[in-house]
Motif scaffolding. Structure first.
Motif, short mmCIF file in Angstrom:
data_model
loop_
_atom_site.label_atom_id
_atom_site.label_comp_id
_atom_site.label_asym_id
_atom_site.label_seq_id
_atom_site.Cartn_x
_atom_site.Cartn_y
_atom_site.Cartn_z
N PHE A 296 0.88 -1.17 0.00
CA PHE A 296 0.00 0.00 0.00
C PHE A 296 0.91 1.22 0.00
CE2 PHE A 296 -3.57 2.36 2.55
CZ PHE A 296 -3.67 3.26 1.49
N ARG A 297 0.91 1.94 -1.15
CA ARG A 297 1.76 3.14 -1.29
C ARG A 297 1.04 4.32 -0.61
NH1 ARG A 297 1.33 1.05 -6.56
NH2 ARG A 297 3.21 0.01 -7.33
N THR A 298 1.42 4.63 0.59
CA THR A 298 0.67 5.62 1.36
C THR A 298 0.94 7.07 0.94
OG1 THR A 298 2.38 5.73 3.07
CG2 THR A 298 0.61 4.11 3.38
N GLU A 299 1.99 7.29 0.12
CA GLU A 299 2.32 8.69 -0.22
C GLU A 299 1.20 9.40 -0.95
OE1 GLU A 299 4.56 5.77 -2.88
OE2 GLU A 299 4.30 6.13 -0.75
N PHE A 300 0.31 8.63 -1.62
CA PHE A 300 -0.77 9.28 -2.36
C PHE A 300 -1.79 9.91 -1.42
CE2 PHE A 300 1.03 6.40 -5.49
CZ PHE A 300 1.18 7.25 -6.57
N LEU A 301 -1.79 9.51 -0.14
CA LEU A 301 -2.64 10.18 0.84
C LEU A 301 -2.15 11.60 1.11
CD1 LEU A 301 -3.05 7.39 3.56
CD2 LEU A 301 -4.72 8.08 1.86
N TYR A 302 -0.88 11.82 0.83
CA TYR A 302 -0.25 13.10 1.15
C TYR A 302 -0.24 14.05 -0.05
CZ TYR A 302 1.73 10.81 5.32
OH TYR A 302 1.90 10.17 6.51
N GLN A 314 -5.63 9.47 8.31
CA GLN A 314 -4.88 8.29 7.88
C GLN A 314 -5.48 7.01 8.45
OE1 GLN A 314 -0.48 8.64 7.56
NE2 GLN A 314 -0.76 10.58 8.63
N PHE A 315 -5.82 7.06 9.73
CA PHE A 315 -6.41 5.87 10.37
C PHE A 315 -7.64 5.38 9.64
CE2 PHE A 315 -9.87 4.68 13.39
CZ PHE A 315 -9.48 3.35 13.59
N ARG A 319 -7.75 1.75 8.19
CA ARG A 319 -8.77 0.86 8.77
C ARG A 319 -9.62 0.21 7.68
NH1 ARG A 319 -13.88 1.30 9.44
NH2 ARG A 319 -13.90 3.53 8.97
N GLN A 320 -10.02 1.03 6.67
CA GLN A 320 -10.81 0.47 5.57
C GLN A 320 -10.06 -0.67 4.89
OE1 GLN A 320 -12.39 3.32 2.69
NE2 GLN A 320 -12.39 4.89 4.27
N VAL A 321 -8.78 -0.45 4.62
CA VAL A 321 -7.97 -1.48 3.96
C VAL A 321 -7.88 -2.72 4.85
CG1 VAL A 321 -5.67 -2.07 3.10
CG2 VAL A 321 -6.65 0.18 2.61
N ALA A 322 -7.59 -2.53 6.13
CA ALA A 322 -7.44 -3.65 7.06
C ALA A 322 -8.73 -4.47 7.16
CB ALA A 322 -7.04 -3.14 8.44
N GLN A 323 -9.87 -3.79 7.23
CA GLN A 323 -11.14 -4.50 7.32
C GLN A 323 -11.45 -5.27 6.05
OE1 GLN A 323 -13.73 -1.20 8.47
NE2 GLN A 323 -13.94 -2.05 10.53
N GLN A 324 -11.10 -4.69 4.89
CA GLN A 324 -11.40 -5.36 3.63
C GLN A 324 -10.54 -6.60 3.41
OE1 GLN A 324 -11.16 -1.54 1.28
NE2 GLN A 324 -12.85 -2.44 0.16
N VAL A 325 -9.26 -6.53 3.78
CA VAL A 325 -8.39 -7.68 3.54
C VAL A 325 -8.52 -8.73 4.63
CG1 VAL A 325 -6.73 -6.33 2.22
CG2 VAL A 325 -6.37 -6.61 4.68
N GLY A 326 -8.90 -8.33 5.84
CA GLY A 326 -9.06 -9.27 6.93
C GLY A 326 -7.78 -10.05 7.20
N LEU A 375 2.74 6.18 11.87
CA LEU A 375 2.86 4.86 12.51
C LEU A 375 1.73 4.62 13.51
CD1 LEU A 375 6.73 4.74 13.11
CD2 LEU A 375 5.41 3.39 11.46
N THR A 376 1.33 5.66 14.22
CA THR A 376 0.21 5.54 15.17
C THR A 376 -1.07 5.16 14.43
OG1 THR A 376 1.22 7.21 16.61
CG2 THR A 376 -1.11 6.73 16.96
N ALA A 377 -1.32 5.81 13.30
CA ALA A 377 -2.52 5.51 12.50
C ALA A 377 -2.50 4.08 11.99
CB ALA A 377 -2.63 6.49 11.34
N ILE A 378 -1.33 3.62 11.54
CA ILE A 378 -1.21 2.24 11.04
C ILE A 378 -1.44 1.25 12.19
CG2 ILE A 378 0.35 0.54 10.01
CD1 ILE A 378 1.75 2.87 8.57
N LEU A 379 -0.84 1.52 13.34
CA LEU A 379 -1.01 0.63 14.50
C LEU A 379 -2.48 0.53 14.88
CD1 LEU A 379 2.02 1.74 16.71
CD2 LEU A 379 1.69 -0.53 15.70
N ARG A 380 -3.17 1.66 14.91
CA ARG A 380 -4.60 1.63 15.25
C ARG A 380 -5.39 0.76 14.27
NH1 ARG A 380 -6.66 7.65 15.74
NH2 ARG A 380 -8.64 6.53 16.01
N ALA A 381 -5.02 0.83 13.00
CA ALA A 381 -5.72 0.04 11.98
C ALA A 381 -5.46 -1.46 12.14
CB ALA A 381 -5.30 0.49 10.59
N SER A 382 -4.31 -1.80 12.76
CA SER A 382 -3.96 -3.22 12.91
C SER A 382 -4.92 -3.97 13.82
CB SER A 382 -2.53 -3.35 13.43
OG SER A 382 -2.43 -2.91 14.77
N ALA A 383 -5.76 -3.25 14.55
CA ALA A 383 -6.77 -3.91 15.39
C ALA A 383 -7.96 -4.38 14.57
CB ALA A 383 -7.25 -2.94 16.48
N PHE A 384 -8.03 -4.01 13.28
CA PHE A 384 -9.19 -4.31 12.44
C PHE A 384 -8.89 -5.31 11.32
CE2 PHE A 384 -9.85 -0.25 14.42
CZ PHE A 384 -11.19 -0.25 14.76
#
Length: 435
Positions: A296-302, A314-315, A319-326, A375-384
């Motif tokens: 996931f190339r995150t630079e396009f968010l910026y 960012q979260f 989170r959307q990506v994490a939930q979709q891929v499971g 990194l905080t946003a990515i970590l939060r998404a890892s719960a999903f």
């Protein structure tokens, strides 16, 4: 055959619909000094209305094709907030006593001419964004109807001198077989959006046509090669019908393979994952058989915005990506800007070789507050869902240690806030440079 630029792949065969050019009936007389305040109020109201419209278009288009492509409209919003552009307009009103719409038109012409004089093709094509924003503002100041596309006719090939992102966002792909523009190229926002919509586009035909294309002319366009045929004979039409049928058949054949497991003849199972740049791409990737997201190339968010994205922004995307891929998992690469990926709001130094210079992890370690936010946003998404972190452009063990220190600070912050995350989140690196 007329040779243009193939800007969006595919073959289209159909009748032309020629979009009329913008024409504005501007007042010739000046304004009185006592009317200055009124002109400024008209200008500011036009800006407010234009911003609301652009936000609406952006949200509509995001639902159609995804976050990355819709972020084009962030650049349009930034133009309306740009002090240089606005000062130009205000200066014409205040010093020359001209109506707001005249001042806007003069500012558009000034900046478009300035961009056209540059050698950089990418910058030249940004002139279209200024025209698009300026014409939207003019439309509101003059109370003029927007040029609209036919919605109740047979599918057609749209022909225009230039096509703005705003107009493209309103296209119904089921009505538009293809697009032909006189100006523009592969890197224009119109080309990016046409590719996102899956519409063939041939651009760059200015000064190449002996006679102008008329509404009703039969066209054949090839978005792969950039070829355009005007009122071709039956034999050529039949040839391109066969080419289009082969393209569609190949696409259908590939779709049949989507559900086939990636296993070699000797029984070795491969993990086939997709590279993405926005959350909207995940659904399509999984549909066509991807086993998760490999990058996931995150630079396009910026990009195409005026400020760094917040932790919350960012979260929500991660989170959307994490939930979709499971459990299939997603590898999220941290910010990789620099080189050919620049941010308008973050100036990078001029370098002889920017691709190997100040970019990616080097910027993140230099701007650790931004790095920790991501990194905080990515970590939060890892719960999903199953998420992994990748650091880009690593050249030494020391860089990994420094990056992990920031990661541990982000973890400690989430622990203090009582927010869940995967405490055993896998961390890896991208090795891509000579060092």
């Amino acid at each position: 055959m007329i040779q243009g630029i193939g800007a969006s792949a595919g073959v289209a065969i159909g009748k032309a619909f020629v979009l009329p050019n913008w024409e504005w009936d501007l007042p010739e007389t000046g304004i009185d000094a006592v009317d200055l305040a009124n002109e400024f109020e008209r200008l500011y109201e036009g800006i407010r209305t234009s911003k609301n419209e652009i936000e609406f278009i952006k949200n509509e288009f995001r639902d159609m094709v995804g976050e990355e492509e819709s972020s084009i409209f962030d650049a349009h919003l930034a133009i309306l907030d740009d002090p240089v552009f606005m000062n130009e307009i205000q200066g014409v009103i205040e010093r020359q006593y001209k109506a707001a719409e005249v001042a806007v038109k003069e500012a558009i012409d000034h900046f478009v001419t300035m961009f056209d004089l540059l050698d950089d093709e990418y910058m030249k094509e940004r002139a279209m964004d200024i025209k698009d924003v300026g014409n939207r503002l003019l439309k509101h100041l003059l109370g003029a109807p927007e040029i609209t596309l036919p919605a109740d006719t047979q599918p057609y090939i749209l022909v225009a001198k230039e096509l703005s992102p705003s107009q493209l966002a309103h296209l119904n792909p089921s009505h538009v077989l293809g697009i032909v523009t006189m100006v523009g190229g592969k890197t224009s926002h119109s080309a990016i959006m046409a590719r996102a919509l899956g519409i063939p586009l041939v651009a760059g035909l200015e000064n190449k046509l002996k006679d102008p294309i008329q509404t009703g002319d039969l066209l054949v366009i090839d978005g792969d090669t950039g070829a355009l045929y005007l009122n071709p004979d039956d034999a050529l039409v039949e040839e391109y019908v066969r080419i289009r049928e082969r393209q569609l058949a190949k696409k259908e054949q590939l779709e049949l393979l989507a559900a086939v497991e990636a296993i070699t003849k000797d029984g070795c199972e491969l993990h086939l994952a997709a590279n993405i740049s926005s959350a909207k791409e995940v659904e399509s990737a999984l549909k066509y058989g991807a086993n998760g997201v490999g990058l996931f190339r995150t630079e396009f968010l910026y990009m195409d915005r005026s400020t760094f994205p917040s932790e919350e922004e960012q979260f929500e995307v991660y989170r959307q990506v994490a939930q979709q891929v499971g459990e299939l998992g997603a590898v999220i690469r941290t910010l990789d800007i620099g080189g050919d990926k620049q941010l308008d709001y973050f100036a990078l130094p001029d370098e002889d070789n920017p691709v190997l210079g100040y970019r990616a992890i080097r910027i993140s370690l230099d701007r650790q507050e931004l790095f920790q936010t991501q990194l905080t946003a990515i970590l939060r998404a890892s719960a999903f869902g199953r998420v992994k972190i990748m650091y880009p452009m690593i050249s030494s063990v020391d860089e990994i240690r420094q990056a992990n220190e920031v990661l541990h600070r982000a973890m400690a912050d989430l622990d203090a806030r009582g927010i869940a995350y995967d405490k055993d989140i896998p961390v890896g690196i991208m090795i891509e440079i000579p060092a």
